[in-house]
Design an enzyme around this catalytic site. Structure first.
Site, PDB file in Angstrom:
ATOM      1  CG  HIS A 128      -1.704  -1.087   1.564  1.00 48.70           C
ATOM      2  ND1 HIS A 128      -1.236  -2.216   2.164  1.00 48.70           N
ATOM      3  CD2 HIS A 128      -3.025  -1.286   1.357  1.00 48.70           C
ATOM      4  CE1 HIS A 128      -2.237  -3.072   2.321  1.00 48.70           C
ATOM      5  NE2 HIS A 128      -3.337  -2.545   1.834  1.00 48.70           N
ATOM      6  CG  ASP A 168       1.829  -0.928   3.379  1.00 41.95           C
ATOM      7  OD1 ASP A 168       1.057  -0.575   4.275  1.00 41.95           O
ATOM      8  OD2 ASP A 168       1.554  -1.788   2.520  1.00 41.95           O
TER       9      ASP A 168
HETATM   10  C1  XUL Z   1      -7.310  -6.752   4.280  1.00 37.38           C
HETATM   11  C2  XUL Z   1      -6.605  -7.135   3.053  1.00 37.38           C
HETATM   12  C3  XUL Z   1      -5.778  -6.068   2.436  1.00 37.38           C
HETATM   13  C4  XUL Z   1      -5.772  -6.093   0.943  1.00 37.38           C
HETATM   14  C5  XUL Z   1      -5.034  -4.951   0.312  1.00 37.38           C
HETATM   15  O1  XUL Z   1      -8.037  -7.776   4.849  1.00 37.38           O
HETATM   16  O2  XUL Z   1      -6.681  -8.254   2.618  1.00 37.38           O
HETATM   17  O3  XUL Z   1      -4.495  -6.174   2.943  1.00 37.38           O
HETATM   18  O4  XUL Z   1      -5.233  -7.276   0.451  1.00 37.38           O
HETATM   19  O5  XUL Z   1      -5.502  -3.718   0.744  1.00 37.38           O
END
Ligand code: XUL
Ligand code: CO
Length: 437
Positions: free
Chosen positions: A101, A104
């Site tokens: 993300h 992150d």
């Molecule tokens: C949350 C989840 C996230 C997504 C990306 O449950 O799975 O980490 O994969 O935002």
């Protein structure tokens, strides 16, 4: 710079008899299965957020994980220091992809402009390492759920300024993904849902989410980003009811808002089980509607009702999953992203290796078994034979659209009782599956 994972060698394939915990027993990257290498079939990816940000704190206690490369601050320098650790980890493991993300990898600043500047600085470091090592971004995504500004959601927030901020964030995250050669972009609806209908205009929120994703499609065209968008369903957590409940609900949503040609599914095993579905059910539905894309490979604990994000280790479940992947024609831009974290009590850096080795070996074994099942054809032949009444006669008329209620009434009246039913042989087929495991 000192090694982050000092003393841990490159993980090699040693075969099923090896007793070395830091070796692969089944994952042999260059081994061919159905004419393609295991590496190309499985396209493993490391989830940056769980491996390099999640310190395994829980509501009852402080973080436990040791990360010697990380000084524990939110500084830009510390963010940069995490990047070599990621690439060292991927290289030692022989994994060619990672996912992150935006938030992150780089800290937020005092303004969106400053935040974007921080992101650009870290992206430079990522790009440099990526070019040197050949390890690249499988997909990028925007974190539209951690900062308190998203407390009511992002695209579904009642606050239009938050919608605008989220759009700005996704636009930047998409550009960054493109800069890094990312092969796709994922939308997991962080807080797109609700806790109480007493304060929620569901119709407006759904329309806003549809509009947001359509704007994302327009932006993707504007910048000529050619990777697919993935939608990642999840039924609950953090909100009580997430709009992207499961693959079927998301498919209906994508159809309503004219988005099916721009999206594929990123299916997470633990989200499937939280929705009350088998992992394979979600994969099958996505495949049947032609929108299979990528996988967040993990598992839940069936006795717990939340997203435990554990590493996959169930060969039977993963075999059924790999059958779906192979039937879908394999991954193209997608892959198996380990959206999982180590257990809180597995706090040493080496545990990250044990966890990934286990997940990779599980899927490698599952791939080989799935290929054997396909080569034998017994399972597929059974299913085909079960529907043979549609291959000719009245069944063929139904499938081709020739039949209608009038002709079917005449057929049923003339025929009387339907042909005798045949056993579904569920237990026999379960035994057949077990005979491969
Ligand atoms: C949350 C989840 C996230 C997504 C990306 O449950 O799975 O980490 O994969 O935002
Ligand atoms: Co996920």
């Amino acid at each position: 710079m000192a090694e982050a994972f000092a003393g841990i060698p490159k993980i090699e394939y040693e075969g099923p008899k090896s007793k070395n915990p830091l070796a692969f027993k089944h994952y042999n990257a260059e081994e061919l299965v159905e004419g393609k290498t295991m590496a190309d079939h499985l396209r493993f990816s490391v989830a940056f957020w769980h491996c390099f940000r999640n310190r395994c704190q829980d509501p009852f206690g402080a973080p436990t994980r040791l990360m010697p490369w990380d000084d524990g601050t939110e500084s830009l320098d510390n963010s940069k220091n995490r990047i070599p650790a990621l690439f060292e980890f991927c290289e030692k493991l022989g994994v060619k992809y990672f996912c992150f993300h935006d938030r992150d990898i780089a800290p937020e600043g005092d303004s969106l402009k400053e935040t974007n500047k921080n992101l650009d600085e870290v992206v430079k470091v990522v790009k440099d390492h990526s070019e040197k090592t050949g390890t690249t971004l499988l997909w990028g995504t925007a974190c539209l759920f951690a900062n308190p500004r998203f407390m009511h959601g992002a695209a579904t927030s009642p606050n239009a300024d938050v919608f605008a901020y989220a759009a700005a964030q996704v636009a930047k995250a998409m550009e960054v993904t493109q800069t890094l050669g990312g092969q796709g972009f994922t939308f997991w609806g962080g807080r797109e849902g609700y806790k109480s209908l007493l304060n929620t205009d569901m119709g407006r929120e759904l329309d806003h989410l549809g509009a947001f994703l359509n704007m994302a499609v327009d932006f993707k065209k504007d910048i000529s980003f050619d990777g697919p968008f993935y939608i990642e369903p999840k039924p609950k957590e953090p909100t009580k009811h997430q709009y992207d409940f499961d693959v079927e609900a998301c498919f209906a949503f994508l159809q309503k808002y004219g988005l099916t040609e721009h999206f594929r599914f990123n299916i997470e095993a633990n989200h499937a089980t939280l929705a009350g579905h088998d992992f394979v059910h979600e994969l099958r539905f996505a495949r049947e509607v032609g929108l299979f894309g990528s996988v967040d490979a993990n598992r839940g604990d069936l006795m717990l009702g939340w997203d435990t994000d554990q590493f996959p280790n169930d060969v039977s479940e993963c075999t059924l999953a790999m059958l779906e992947v192979l039937e879908a024609g394999g991954f193209t831009t997608g892959g198996l992203n380990f959206d999982c974290h180590v257990h809180r009590e597995s706090f040493e850096p080496v545990d990250l290796f044990h966890a990934h080795i286990g997940g990779m070996d599980t899927f490698a074994k599952a791939l080989k078994i799935a290929a054997d099942i396909r080569a034998d054809g017994d399972l597929a032949n059974f299913v085909k034979a079960r529907y043979a009444s549609y291959d000719g006669g009245i069944g063929a008329d139904i499938e081709s659209g020739k039949a209608d209620f009038k002709s079917l009434r005449k057929y049923a009246e003339d025929k009387g009782e339907p042909a005798a039913n045949e056993s579904g042989r569920v237990e026999m087929l379960e035994n057949l599956l077990n005979s491969y495991l």
